[in-house]
Design an enzyme around this catalytic site. Structure first.
Site, PDB file in Angstrom:
ATOM      1  N   HIS A   1      -8.629   4.335  -0.714  1.00  0.00           N
ATOM      2  CA  HIS A   1      -8.411   4.320  -2.162  1.00  0.00           C
ATOM      3  C   HIS A   1      -9.524   5.091  -2.881  1.00  0.00           C
ATOM      4  O   HIS A   1      -9.261   5.897  -3.772  1.00  0.00           O
ATOM      5  CB  HIS A   1      -8.378   2.879  -2.683  1.00  0.00           C
ATOM      6  CG  HIS A   1      -7.062   2.195  -2.516  1.00  0.00           C
ATOM      7  ND1 HIS A   1      -6.470   1.998  -1.299  1.00  0.00           N
ATOM      8  CD2 HIS A   1      -6.217   1.642  -3.443  1.00  0.00           C
ATOM      9  CE1 HIS A   1      -5.324   1.349  -1.460  1.00  0.00           C
ATOM     10  NE2 HIS A   1      -5.144   1.128  -2.744  1.00  0.00           N
TER      11      HIS A   1
ATOM     12  N   HIS B   1     -11.680  -4.235   1.670  1.00  0.00           N
ATOM     13  CA  HIS B   1     -12.839  -3.458   2.127  1.00  0.00           C
ATOM     14  C   HIS B   1     -14.141  -4.212   1.906  1.00  0.00           C
ATOM     15  O   HIS B   1     -14.248  -5.068   1.022  1.00  0.00           O
ATOM     16  CB  HIS B   1     -12.921  -2.120   1.392  1.00  0.00           C
ATOM     17  CG  HIS B   1     -11.877  -1.138   1.802  1.00  0.00           C
ATOM     18  ND1 HIS B   1     -11.858  -0.554   3.047  1.00  0.00           N
ATOM     19  CD2 HIS B   1     -10.815  -0.617   1.131  1.00  0.00           C
ATOM     20  CE1 HIS B   1     -10.832   0.263   3.131  1.00  0.00           C
ATOM     21  NE2 HIS B   1     -10.175   0.235   1.988  1.00  0.00           N
TER      22      HIS B   1
END
Length: 343
Positions: A115, A168
């Site tokens: 991302h 993450h």
């Protein structure tokens, strides 16, 4: 050392999730809007109708950076918080209060953050163009730097959102942001905006063959390349949250398809003289956004192989729709009735 880094990341995620409840929707919205797919279906159409060269640059850098992100993930073996917290045994050693969300269960390895890396790289040419535009119309340093300020705040928000949803760890987010900014800066001057169809077809073939070669190399080295899919399946709290489009090969299909799509766009340009006026650009951009969303929601086969093939053809058709078919439709509808048809 990595365990300590991961544990610190888990505690940071706990702090974020313990924040005001009203922020939950905000973080989930940010992580959804920064999905790499949005570079292809939202950022590219908007940038293209702002400036054709910038639009092609956004798409080209987006697909190259996503391909590189997949390769890095294959070799860096990054864990993801939503499964590491269980696999590491941390939940047995101390009380951990964390929640998963529908966007948590990514199935690929976690390092670096896609991302952050892909969004950061793809938006670089757009931010640079907006900075140049601001510099031409204002002498204020604040105005000139506002595009890069917004870019920095966006990547910071995206990074925090990825930590919040347990996709993450903080170090993966930082690595993704730095890699994305570096790629955007490095690739911006090498956008093949005026290349022919043959170049893009060759690029698509190179990306596909390169992916297959690296995949075979990893397997030949005795590495279990599907390890992350198994862990995601094992620890995702809701099986319905596991999505095919988070698998590494889905990204490869998207990238090779989009590269081929740029070739189709080069082969079928608008007729000579088919310049869009400002109003027509706005209309084309809005039409492209709607069409891309509808187009990508159609035909969602349950068979994995068929899904990959469908996904590839959708992304191959996307650039042609945006750069050729939809602008031609807007030009045709805007032509006065009874006027002769001219190319």
């Amino acid at each position: 050392m990595m365990d300590a880094l991961h544990t610190t990341g888990i505690h940071f995620a706990e702090v974020l999730q313990a924040g005001p409840p009203c922020l939950e929707k905000f973080w989930i919205s940010v992580t959804s809007l920064a999905d790499p797919k949005c570079v292809f279906t939202i950022c590219f159409p908007l940038a293209y109708f702002l400036d054709r060269k910038v639009g092609v640059s956004v798409l080209w850098i987006g697909l190259v950076s996503e391909w590189l992100n997949v390769v890095l993930k294959w070799f860096l073996f990054g864990e993801r918080p939503f499964w590491w917290v269980h696999e590491s045994g941390l939940t047995r050693k101390e009380l951990v209060t964390l929640r998963q969300f529908a966007v948590s269960c990514e199935t690929g390895p976690g390092s670096p953050s896609g991302h952050c890396m892909i969004t950061g790289a793809a938006l670089w040419p757009l931010v640079t163009a907006l900075t140049a535009l601001a510099s031409r119309h204002s002498r204020s340093l604040v105005v000139k730097l506002s595009p890069f300020g917004a870019y920095t705040l966006l990547l910071l928000a995206v990074g925090l959102s990825r930590i919040f949803v347990l996709a993450h760890f903080p170090h993966q987010v930082v690595g993704g942001i730095l890699a994305g900014a570096a790629l955007g800066w490095g690739l911006q001057g090498h956008t093949p905006a005026t290349r022919t169809m043959g170049f893009f077809v060759a690029a698509a073939l190179a990306l596909l063959l390169g992916s297959l070669a690296l995949h075979s190399l990893v397997i030949a080295a005795g590495i279990d390349i599907d390890w992350s899919i198994r862990l995601a399946t094992k620890w995702c709290s809701n099986p319905a949250w596991l999505r095919l489009d988070t698998r590494p090969f889905a990204s490869i299909c998207r990238d090779t398809g989009s590269a081929l799509g740029l070739g189709l766009a080069a082969a079928f340009p608008l007729p000579r003289g088919g310049q869009l006026e400002p109003r027509q650009r706005v209309a084309s951009a809005m039409l492209a956004l709607v069409a891309m969303q509808v187009f990508h929601r159609l035909l969602q086969p349950t068979d994995v192989t068929l899904w990959y093939a469908t996904n590839f053809f959708k992304y191959a058709a996307g650039p042609w729709l945006v750069t050729s078919l939809l602008p031609w439709l807007v030009l045709s509808l805007g032509r006065p009735r009874g006027s002769p048809h001219t190319d």
